[in-house]
Design a protein around this motif. Structure first.
Motif, PDB file in Angstrom:
ATOM      1  N   ARG A 173       1.479  31.385  13.338  1.00 13.60           N
ATOM      2  CA  ARG A 173       2.570  32.367  13.377  1.00 13.60           C
ATOM      3  C   ARG A 173       3.882  31.735  12.939  1.00 13.60           C
ATOM      4  NH1 ARG A 173      -0.100  33.818  18.006  1.00 13.60           N
ATOM      5  NH2 ARG A 173       1.428  32.891  19.403  1.00 13.60           N
ATOM      6  N   GLU A 174       4.115  30.489  13.329  1.00  9.99           N
ATOM      7  CA  GLU A 174       5.331  29.807  12.890  1.00  9.99           C
ATOM      8  C   GLU A 174       5.323  29.581  11.379  1.00  9.99           C
ATOM      9  OE1 GLU A 174       6.073  26.323  15.222  1.00  9.99           O
ATOM     10  OE2 GLU A 174       6.517  27.493  17.022  1.00  9.99           O
ATOM     11  N   ALA A 175       4.164  29.226  10.822  1.00 12.26           N
ATOM     12  CA  ALA A 175       4.065  29.054   9.364  1.00 12.26           C
ATOM     13  C   ALA A 175       4.304  30.378   8.652  1.00 12.26           C
ATOM     14  CB  ALA A 175       2.690  28.480   8.998  1.00 12.26           C
ATOM     15  N   PHE A 176       3.744  31.450   9.190  1.00 15.66           N
ATOM     16  CA  PHE A 176       3.965  32.772   8.612  1.00 15.66           C
ATOM     17  C   PHE A 176       5.449  33.132   8.679  1.00 15.66           C
ATOM     18  CE2 PHE A 176       4.447  37.314   8.639  1.00 15.66           C
ATOM     19  CZ  PHE A 176       3.550  37.749   7.682  1.00 15.66           C
ATOM     20  N   GLY A 177       6.055  32.918   9.818  1.00 20.05           N
ATOM     21  CA  GLY A 177       7.474  33.221   9.990  1.00 20.05           C
ATOM     22  C   GLY A 177       8.352  32.471   9.015  1.00 20.05           C
ATOM     23  N   ALA A 178       8.026  31.206   8.783  1.00 23.68           N
ATOM     24  CA  ALA A 178       8.799  30.398   7.836  1.00 23.68           C
ATOM     25  C   ALA A 178       8.622  30.911   6.407  1.00 23.68           C
ATOM     26  CB  ALA A 178       8.380  28.926   7.937  1.00 23.68           C
ATOM     27  N   LYS A 179       7.416  31.295   6.057  1.00 27.75           N
ATOM     28  CA  LYS A 179       7.138  31.751   4.700  1.00 27.75           C
ATOM     29  C   LYS A 179       7.763  33.114   4.410  1.00 27.75           C
ATOM     30  CE  LYS A 179       3.327  32.664   1.493  1.00 27.75           C
ATOM     31  NZ  LYS A 179       1.870  32.588   1.281  1.00 27.75           N
ATOM     32  N   TYR A 180       7.733  34.013   5.396  1.00 26.26           N
ATOM     33  CA  TYR A 180       8.160  35.394   5.168  1.00 26.26           C
ATOM     34  C   TYR A 180       9.438  35.785   5.913  1.00 26.26           C
ATOM     35  CZ  TYR A 180       3.608  36.003   2.987  1.00 26.26           C
ATOM     36  OH  TYR A 180       2.517  35.892   2.167  1.00 26.26           O
ATOM     37  N   ASN A 181      10.135  34.806   6.466  1.00 20.38           N
ATOM     38  CA  ASN A 181      11.392  35.048   7.175  1.00 20.38           C
ATOM     39  C   ASN A 181      11.222  36.031   8.339  1.00 20.38           C
ATOM     40  OD1 ASN A 181      14.103  34.745   7.817  1.00 20.38           O
ATOM     41  ND2 ASN A 181      14.769  36.324   6.378  1.00 20.38           N
ATOM     42  N   LEU A 182      10.208  35.779   9.149  1.00 19.63           N
ATOM     43  CA  LEU A 182      10.003  36.567  10.354  1.00 19.63           C
ATOM     44  C   LEU A 182       9.725  35.623  11.528  1.00 19.63           C
ATOM     45  CD1 LEU A 182       9.914  39.533  11.344  1.00 19.63           C
ATOM     46  CD2 LEU A 182       7.426  39.426  11.094  1.00 19.63           C
ATOM     47  N   GLY A 183      10.505  34.542  11.578  1.00 21.81           N
ATOM     48  CA  GLY A 183      10.338  33.564  12.642  1.00 21.81           C
ATOM     49  C   GLY A 183      10.967  34.030  13.942  1.00 21.81           C
ATOM     50  N   TYR A 184      10.643  33.304  14.990  1.00 23.61           N
ATOM     51  CA  TYR A 184      11.140  33.663  16.315  1.00 23.61           C
ATOM     52  C   TYR A 184      12.658  33.649  16.393  1.00 23.61           C
ATOM     53  CZ  TYR A 184       6.350  33.395  17.883  1.00 23.61           C
ATOM     54  OH  TYR A 184       5.016  33.616  18.038  1.00 23.61           O
ATOM     55  N   MET A 185      13.309  32.743  15.708  1.00 24.64           N
ATOM     56  CA  MET A 185      14.766  32.688  15.768  1.00 24.64           C
ATOM     57  C   MET A 185      15.396  33.877  15.050  1.00 24.64           C
ATOM     58  SD  MET A 185      15.113  30.370  17.860  1.00 24.64           S
ATOM     59  CE  MET A 185      16.883  30.429  17.968  1.00 24.64           C
ATOM     60  N   ARG A 186      14.743  34.387  14.021  1.00 25.12           N
ATOM     61  CA  ARG A 186      15.260  35.603  13.366  1.00 25.12           C
ATOM     62  C   ARG A 186      15.128  36.788  14.310  1.00 25.12           C
ATOM     63  NH1 ARG A 186      13.685  39.230   8.268  1.00 25.12           N
ATOM     64  NH2 ARG A 186      15.495  40.586   8.442  1.00 25.12           N
ATOM     65  N   ILE A 187      13.995  36.895  14.965  1.00 19.99           N
ATOM     66  CA  ILE A 187      13.796  37.985  15.920  1.00 19.99           C
ATOM     67  C   ILE A 187      14.828  37.887  17.035  1.00 19.99           C
ATOM     68  CG2 ILE A 187      12.192  38.948  17.623  1.00 19.99           C
ATOM     69  CD1 ILE A 187       9.899  37.983  15.701  1.00 19.99           C
ATOM     70  N   PHE A 188      14.990  36.696  17.592  1.00 22.18           N
ATOM     71  CA  PHE A 188      15.944  36.475  18.670  1.00 22.18           C
ATOM     72  C   PHE A 188      17.376  36.732  18.197  1.00 22.18           C
ATOM     73  CE2 PHE A 188      18.727  33.665  21.162  1.00 22.18           C
ATOM     74  CZ  PHE A 188      18.483  34.176  22.431  1.00 22.18           C
ATOM     75  N   GLY A 189      17.691  36.255  17.001  1.00 22.52           N
ATOM     76  CA  GLY A 189      19.030  36.454  16.438  1.00 22.52           C
ATOM     77  C   GLY A 189      19.347  37.916  16.166  1.00 22.52           C
ATOM     78  N   SER A 190      18.297  38.732  16.055  1.00 18.64           N
ATOM     79  CA  SER A 190      18.487  40.172  15.850  1.00 18.64           C
ATOM     80  C   SER A 190      18.578  40.931  17.170  1.00 18.64           C
ATOM     81  CB  SER A 190      17.334  40.731  15.002  1.00 18.64           C
ATOM     82  OG  SER A 190      17.321  40.119  13.727  1.00 18.64           O
ATOM     83  N   GLY A 191      18.518  40.182  18.277  1.00 18.96           N
ATOM     84  CA  GLY A 191      18.683  40.798  19.589  1.00 18.96           C
ATOM     85  C   GLY A 191      17.402  41.166  20.310  1.00 18.96           C
TER      86      GLY A 191
END
Length: 139
Positions: A36-54
């Motif tokens: 999931r972390e590799a997917f998030g890094a590749k497609y910009n859907l990582g946990y920090m993006r989700i968290f940063g979006s509230g």
């Protein structure tokens, strides 16, 4: 619909195996997390993006099926596939296979939902997630 896929090569650590050299079943959720972390890094859907979006995106479902033993000296790779859904959730399917032979070792599936910063379940997809789905043409 477009299918989004990522891969994560794994290195089996000695601490992940039992006395017979077989990977402990409790390691598989960690391998899926790595994917999931590799997917998030590749497609910009990582946990920090989700968290940063509230939002938070906790797992609410996780299952896997073993097909054959994963051994200490194995060279596995995890394939992670995003499964599009109109619901306010993120669904992935996983396949762990032997890098050299392609033999399937395990398969799995996970579901994550969205929670706001007050830990309340979000019933509609957040705007950032809908925009992400549109960008990648998976909506």
């Amino acid at each position: 619909m477009k299918r989004l896929t990522a891969y994560k090569e794994l290195e089996i650590r000695f601490s992940e195996v039992d006395s017979m050299g077989i990977v402990w079943h409790g390691s598989y959720p960690l391998y899926f997390e790595d994917a999931r972390e590799a997917f998030g890094a590749k497609y910009n859907l990582g946990y920090m993006r989700i968290f940063g979006s509230g939002y938070y995106a906790p797992l609410v479902e996780l299952d896997f099926k073993f097909k054959k033993a994963l051994m200490y000296e194995s060279k596995p790779v995890v394939r992670i596939d995003y499964i599009p859904t109109e619901s306010a959730k993120i669904v992935f399917e996983y396949t762990i296979s032997e890098r050299d032979t392609g033999d399937v070792i395990a398969t799995g599936r996970s579901v994550q939902v969205f929670m706001d910063r007050n830990y309340e379940l979000v019933w509609e997809s957040p705007a950032f997630y809908r925009e992400w789905q549109q960008k990648w043409e998976v909506l």
